[in-house]
Write an enzyme that holds these catalytic residues in place. Structure first.
Site, PDB file in Angstrom:
ATOM      1  N   LYS A 154      47.910  40.973  37.360  1.00 22.51           N
ATOM      2  CA  LYS A 154      47.799  41.663  36.068  1.00 22.51           C
ATOM      3  C   LYS A 154      47.897  43.177  36.250  1.00 22.51           C
ATOM      4  O   LYS A 154      48.657  43.849  35.572  1.00 22.51           O
ATOM      5  CB  LYS A 154      46.464  41.314  35.388  1.00 22.51           C
ATOM      6  CG  LYS A 154      46.338  39.871  34.977  1.00 22.51           C
ATOM      7  CD  LYS A 154      45.059  39.606  34.221  1.00 22.51           C
ATOM      8  CE  LYS A 154      43.808  39.853  35.041  1.00 22.51           C
ATOM      9  NZ  LYS A 154      43.696  39.002  36.242  1.00 22.51           N
ATOM     10  N   GLN A 173      36.507  36.664  33.691  1.00 24.46           N
ATOM     11  CA  GLN A 173      35.918  37.792  34.422  1.00 24.46           C
ATOM     12  C   GLN A 173      35.156  38.737  33.502  1.00 24.46           C
ATOM     13  O   GLN A 173      34.931  39.898  33.846  1.00 24.46           O
ATOM     14  CB  GLN A 173      37.013  38.567  35.159  1.00 24.46           C
ATOM     15  CG  GLN A 173      37.681  37.739  36.236  1.00 24.46           C
ATOM     16  CD  GLN A 173      38.671  38.565  37.043  1.00 24.46           C
ATOM     17  OE1 GLN A 173      38.298  39.488  37.747  1.00 24.46           O
ATOM     18  NE2 GLN A 173      39.941  38.244  36.924  1.00 24.46           N
ATOM     19  N   ARG A 195      37.646  38.101  44.993  1.00 24.72           N
ATOM     20  CA  ARG A 195      38.016  39.375  45.630  1.00 24.72           C
ATOM     21  C   ARG A 195      38.581  39.142  47.027  1.00 24.72           C
ATOM     22  O   ARG A 195      39.211  40.012  47.613  1.00 24.72           O
ATOM     23  CB  ARG A 195      36.806  40.325  45.788  1.00 24.72           C
ATOM     24  CG  ARG A 195      36.108  40.767  44.517  1.00 24.72           C
ATOM     25  CD  ARG A 195      37.034  41.329  43.495  1.00 24.72           C
ATOM     26  NE  ARG A 195      37.407  40.301  42.557  1.00 24.72           N
ATOM     27  CZ  ARG A 195      38.472  40.372  41.758  1.00 24.72           C
ATOM     28  NH1 ARG A 195      39.268  41.417  41.802  1.00 24.72           N
ATOM     29  NH2 ARG A 195      38.763  39.401  40.919  1.00 24.72           N
ATOM     30  N   ASP A 250      43.610  47.877  31.123  1.00 24.53           N
ATOM     31  CA  ASP A 250      43.294  46.849  32.130  1.00 24.53           C
ATOM     32  C   ASP A 250      41.891  46.311  31.836  1.00 24.53           C
ATOM     33  O   ASP A 250      41.084  46.995  31.201  1.00 24.53           O
ATOM     34  CB  ASP A 250      43.345  47.477  33.541  1.00 24.53           C
ATOM     35  CG  ASP A 250      43.537  46.423  34.635  1.00 24.53           C
ATOM     36  OD1 ASP A 250      43.536  45.224  34.327  1.00 24.53           O
ATOM     37  OD2 ASP A 250      43.694  46.815  35.810  1.00 24.53           O
TER      38      ASP A 250
HETATM   39  N1  LIG Z   1      54.890  38.922  42.418  1.00 25.32           N
HETATM   40  C1  LIG Z   1      54.113  39.294  43.424  1.00 25.32           C
HETATM   41  N2  LIG Z   1      54.559  39.293  44.672  1.00 25.32           N
HETATM   42  C2  LIG Z   1      53.776  39.677  45.702  1.00 25.32           C
HETATM   43  N3  LIG Z   1      52.512  40.101  45.584  1.00 25.32           N
HETATM   44  C3  LIG Z   1      51.999  40.128  44.360  1.00 25.32           C
HETATM   45  C4  LIG Z   1      52.762  39.727  43.211  1.00 25.32           C
HETATM   46  N4  LIG Z   1      51.971  39.880  42.138  1.00 25.32           N
HETATM   47  C5  LIG Z   1      50.775  40.335  42.581  1.00 25.32           C
HETATM   48  N5  LIG Z   1      50.792  40.485  43.920  1.00 25.32           N
HETATM   49  C6  LIG Z   1      49.681  40.929  44.766  1.00 25.32           C
HETATM   50  O1  LIG Z   1      48.540  40.119  44.496  1.00 25.32           O
HETATM   51  C7  LIG Z   1      47.357  40.866  44.567  1.00 25.32           C
HETATM   52  C8  LIG Z   1      46.583  40.748  43.274  1.00 25.32           C
HETATM   53  O2  LIG Z   1      47.253  41.464  42.248  1.00 25.32           O
HETATM   54  P1  LIG Z   1      46.466  42.259  41.139  1.00 25.32           P
HETATM   55  O3  LIG Z   1      45.374  43.042  41.744  1.00 25.32           O
HETATM   56  O4  LIG Z   1      47.472  42.962  40.305  1.00 25.32           O
HETATM   57  O5  LIG Z   1      45.846  41.017  40.351  1.00 25.32           O
HETATM   58  P2  LIG Z   1      44.950  41.014  39.061  1.00 25.32           P
HETATM   59  O6  LIG Z   1      45.438  39.905  38.225  1.00 25.32           O
HETATM   60  O7  LIG Z   1      44.914  42.361  38.465  1.00 25.32           O
HETATM   61  O8  LIG Z   1      43.554  40.611  39.670  1.00 25.32           O
HETATM   62  P3  LIG Z   1      42.075  40.827  39.060  1.00 25.32           P
HETATM   63  O9  LIG Z   1      41.946  39.804  37.992  1.00 25.32           O
HETATM   64  O10 LIG Z   1      41.201  40.558  40.200  1.00 25.32           O
HETATM   65  O11 LIG Z   1      42.034  42.218  38.523  1.00 25.32           O
HETATM   66  C9  LIG Z   1      47.759  42.290  44.888  1.00 25.32           C
HETATM   67  O12 LIG Z   1      47.672  42.471  46.268  1.00 25.32           O
HETATM   68  C10 LIG Z   1      49.206  42.330  44.421  1.00 25.32           C
HETATM   69  O13 LIG Z   1      49.937  43.318  45.105  1.00 25.32           O
HETATM   70 MG   LIG Z   2      43.315  43.679  38.125  1.00 23.79          MG
END
Ligand SMILES: Nc1ncnc2c1ncn2[C@@H]1O[C@H](COP(=O)(O)OP(=O)(O)OP(=O)(O)O)[C@@H](O)[C@H]1O
Ligand SMILES: [Mg+2]
Length: 802
Positions: free
Chosen positions: A64, A286, A646, A250
């Site tokens: 995200k 979350q 995490r 976010d």
């Molecule tokens: N398409 C992708 N290819 C490779 N790595 C990815 C891809 N999408 C996300 N990631 C990696 O996955 C990890 C989690 O991504 P991110 O932190 O954006 O998730 P999030 O949904 O925001 O998580 P949270 O809910 O914990 O905030 C990061 O290390 C990100 O770089």
């Molecule tokens: Mg996030």
């Protein structure tokens, strides 16, 4: 070499392109295709979507935040958006710092022109710029939680409210809730019913009046005032609407009503102006800030709130191994009122989760330190890959002690509590009094620190003068000689104090913050008093003040590096925002190689290769407050889900059989969250059954007769009447300890419990009283312990009211 931007490589890992070693950062040519190349289908849709409001809902680690940052870069690269037209908002300074870094890695230097910040920082910026319209001095102070509690204390005293029925802390919480709901004092006063609500209404009204007189805003005001400003001054709102054409949020699941409304104001259309494009991302699982008024309603009803909204879901997790995700899925699926969704990963099962049961919290910290040592010796893990999470700030102390002893480098993020130390707060109060002459709370905090003969009576006399003549406290001080019944000694003391502040104020017009701070500490005599003291703690206080001077110097260097002027007001603003809660700058290179300690709340949005989730005990995590309350328990479970997700590669779970609480060891049963994990996921290195009696009292943990030495020793560590421990115990038992002199008397006093009380039973753990029957020695209570409900005779039952 300086990293300028990242491009996704075919394996999905960002490939960082670097500039030449010494060339100035160039504006990178962003290739829109390259920006979306490493994204999956729905992620790509989210990045390229244009026009209507966009909601991205997805589980942890599904990208995200990555979508948000790539979307910002894409706006610049493919849609010709100017960086100044972008505002991106998140919840903690740490998360904002990381987001800024991620954006800068993609778009380079232009990231500076965007607003990437927390809700609070964005509002401070708006209010400083629009202070005229908001009816504020440009130098208004920002009161943190402690300041507002102090002010509320003064208010409650002034209103003669009974501190037992209306403790200042409770009033402050209620006022905060009202502000989060955007309810102003007049509205609340008009609808308040009954003596309780009317008292809150009175306190709220006076509290707001005092804040206004002090030219101060508390944290909740920052948001509420900005919303009101936009609503009452449409042309101001319009300026920001014209400016910010892209609003991104976010962690949208954690917005409260005031924050929701702020976003709504920003993206409203005005005559001749299309609404700004809104993109919010969140995960209902979350949501962990209900206690601050956050409501997942804002996610669930996004489509109703915003016409033509589009929703995109992401399902693939890129962060964790399948084992870790299975654990997270297992725990969160126990929450009844959620939409089922499962996370999956293509990273394979990975390592087992490792569990450990320690005898005490010290042994738990020892084990964590040993394990980190082993990992850094045997694998390629570095201390910087490791995070240790706990439920409450206070739990950091034991880890800190052990890590210091074994020489493991660490940092505590948030709850550093540095800014809560007395000497730091005193110094900041001086600085605030210098900047804002009307800041009564700050002035009163330090007017007699160090002592200059201004006692409570003199302070009261100045206060009386200020209300008699309707002038600010600061103005009344300058006319102290007119104050009724004031001593000449106090008048002299106040005169010195006023002169001191004026001299410092003059200095602050030309000198940078660190010089003003140093001058404050020396001229006031504050530093000399600490240096002359024989109290060993005072040496530490001097170090903390030195640290504060360094913080000010770093601030000046940073601001001047941007060719701006470092002002004292600017410094205080930065401190007020950093001191709030969670917060340490994330870009400190010295901190690369150290273990990170933080609370679960602060961990949100972050990721670490190795995570230790500690203190997994019912009463610790889930928090005592939540036991017996289903809504709160669900929120704790979401917090567990945040913690587990995490971890990227390795997850450790631990608990302590005994843990000190209020200075006495207490026994807490295993966290229910452990019981909710499928057994095959966890490899226990040590379990409760794998060692002999922990207490040496022959009874083990489960056997408590409630009488005799073993019960007492296990519970209170041999307390005796009149000691602080006995007093603490008496308080917890809900009895008047002053009438009891010995421990055995304490033990014989049956706890008075009532329906709805939360209690702790030495064997069954924490529960809630469902019914009470009978009186005196035959009183019985029916108690719900979560997994079982039972009737207990209170005289015999080792039950404590919490
Ligand atoms: N398409 C992708 N290819 C490779 N790595 C990815 C891809 N999408 C996300 N990631 C990696 O996955 C990890 C989690 O991504 P991110 O932190 O954006 O998730 P999030 O949904 O925001 O998580 P949270 O809910 O914990 O905030 C990061 O290390 C990100 O770089
Ligand atoms: Mg996030």
């Amino acid at each position: 070499m300086r990293a300028l931007f990242e491009l996704p490589s075919p394996d999905g890992q960002p490939a960082v392109l670097a500039s030449d070693a010494d060339s100035r950062p160039r504006r990178p040519q962003l290739d829109p295709e390259a920006l979306v190349a490493g994204l999956n289908g729905p992620q790509r849709d989210a990045v390229t979507h244009a026009g209507s409001p966009l909601l991205i809902v997805a589980g942890a680690g599904s990208g995200k935040t990555r979508v948000l940052t790539h979307r910002i870069a894409y706006l610049l690269a493919a849609r010709d958006v100017h960086p100044g037209q972008v505002i991106a908002i998140t919840f903690t300074n740490k998360a904002a710092g990381e987001m800024k870094e991620r954006v800068a890695a993609l778009v380079g230097n232009r990231a500076r022109l965007m607003w990437v910040s927390t809700f609070h920082s964005a509002c401070v910026r708006i209010l400083r710029a629009e202070h005229d319209h908001a009816g504020l001095k440009s130098t208004f102070s920002i009161y943190d939680a402690d300041d507002s509690r102090r002010l509320m204390q003064l208010v409650a005293r002034e209103l003669d409210l009974d501190p037992k029925r209306h403790p200042a802390r409770g009033l402050a919480t209620q006022v905060s809730n009202l502000k989060n709901e955007l309810v102003d004092p007049e509205t609340f006063a008009a609808r308040a019913k009954g003596p309780m609500e009317r008292a809150v209404a009175e306190a709220y009204t006076l509290y707001q009046r005092r804040l206004k007189e002090a030219h101060a805003l508390d944290f909740d005001d920052l948001i509420m005032t900005t919303v009101h400003l936009f609503q009452s001054h449409p042309h101001v709102a319009e300026n920001y609407r014209r400016r910010f054409r892209h609003v991104l949020v976010d962690e949208y699941q954690d917005t409260n009503h005031a924050q929701y409304q702020l976003i709504k104001e920003l993206v409203s259309g005005t005559e001749g102006l299309e609404p700004a494009e809104l993109c919010v991302v969140g995960d209902a699982d979350q949501s962990i800030y209900a206690f601050r008024g956050a409501t997942i309603r804002n996610i669930l009803e996004f489509e109703r709130d915003y016409k033509d909204a589009r929703t995109i879901m992401l399902e693939q997790n890129y962060r964790s191994t399948q084992t870790i995700l299975n654990a997270a899925n297992a725990v969160i699926s126990r929450n009844p009122s959620r939409k089922p969704k499962r996370l999956w990963s293509d990273q394979g099962a990975g390592e087992s989760i490792v569990g450990y049961v320690a005898d005490t919290e010290h042994a738990e910290a020892d084990w964590v330190a040993r394990e980190i040592d082993r990992l850094t010796d045997d694998t390629d893990a570095r201390p910087g890959d490791v995070a240790v999470f706990y439920r409450t700030n206070a739990q950091s102390r034991v880890f800190e002690e052990v890590f210091i002893r074994v020489g493991l480098p660490y940092k505590v993020v948030g709850g550093v509590r540095f800014y809560e130390r007395r000497e730091v707060r005193d110094a900041l109060a001086y600085l605030r009094a210098i900047v804002n002459d009307d800041d009564t709370v700050s002035i009163r905090r330090i007017m007699n620190t160090p002592r200059r003969g201004i006692g409570d009576r003199a302070e009261g006399a100045v206060e009386a003068l200020s209300s008699r003549d309707r002038i600010s406290f600061g103005a009344a001080m300058r006319r102290a000689a007119d104050a009724p019944g004031i001593s000449s000694r106090a008048v002299n003391g106040i005169g010195d104090f006023v002169a001191l502040l004026e001299g410092l104020r003059e200095l602050s017009e030309t000198a940078p913050p660190e010089e003003v701070l140093e001058a404050t500490l020396t001229r006031s005599g504050y530093l000399a008093e600490l240096e002359e003291s024989t109290d060993p703690q005072d040496a530490g206080r001097v170090e903390n003040l030195q640290e504060l001077v360094s913080v000010a110097r770093e601030f000046t260097e940073r601001v001047e590096g941007n060719d701006e002027q470092a002002t004292l007001a600017g410094f205080l603003e930065q401190v007020a925002l950093v001191a709030d809660a969670d917060q340490i700058p994330s870009d400190d290179p010295d901190h690369q190689g150290v273990v990170t300690l933080m609370t679960l709340h602060t961990a949100k949005g972050l990721e670490f290769p190795i995570v230790f989730l500690t203190g997994l005990e019912d009463g610790v995590f889930p928090h005592m407050r939540a036991l017996g309350d289903n809504n709160e328990l669900e929120e704790e479970r979401r917090l567990a889900y945040v913690g587990i997700t995490r971890a990227r590669q390795r997850l450790y779970l631990s608990r302590a059989v005994t843990r000190s609480a209020w200075g006495a060891p207490s026994y807490n049963p295993t966290s229910r969250f452990i019981a909710e994990l499928p057994e095959e996921l966890v490899r226990w290195e040590r379990t409760e059954g794998s060692y002999t009696s922990w207490s040496g009292t022959g009874g083990g943990v489960g056997n408590r007769g409630g009488s005799g030495a073993s019960g007492g020793a296990a519970r209170g560590g041999g307390f005796s009447g009149g000691t602080p421990k006995a007093a603490a115990l008496a308080q917890r038992l809900g009895i008047d300890g002053s009438k009891l002199s010995t421990a055995s008397e304490l033990r014989q006093a049956a706890p008075k419990v009532a329906v709805g009380d939360r209690v702790n039973h030495q064997r069954y753990g924490l529960g809630r009283v469902l019914a009470v029957e009978g009186q005196g020695p035959s009183a019985r209570a029916q108690i719900d312990f979560g997994d079982q409900t039972m009737w207990l005779v209170l005289r015999h039952a080792p039950v404590e009211k919490i």
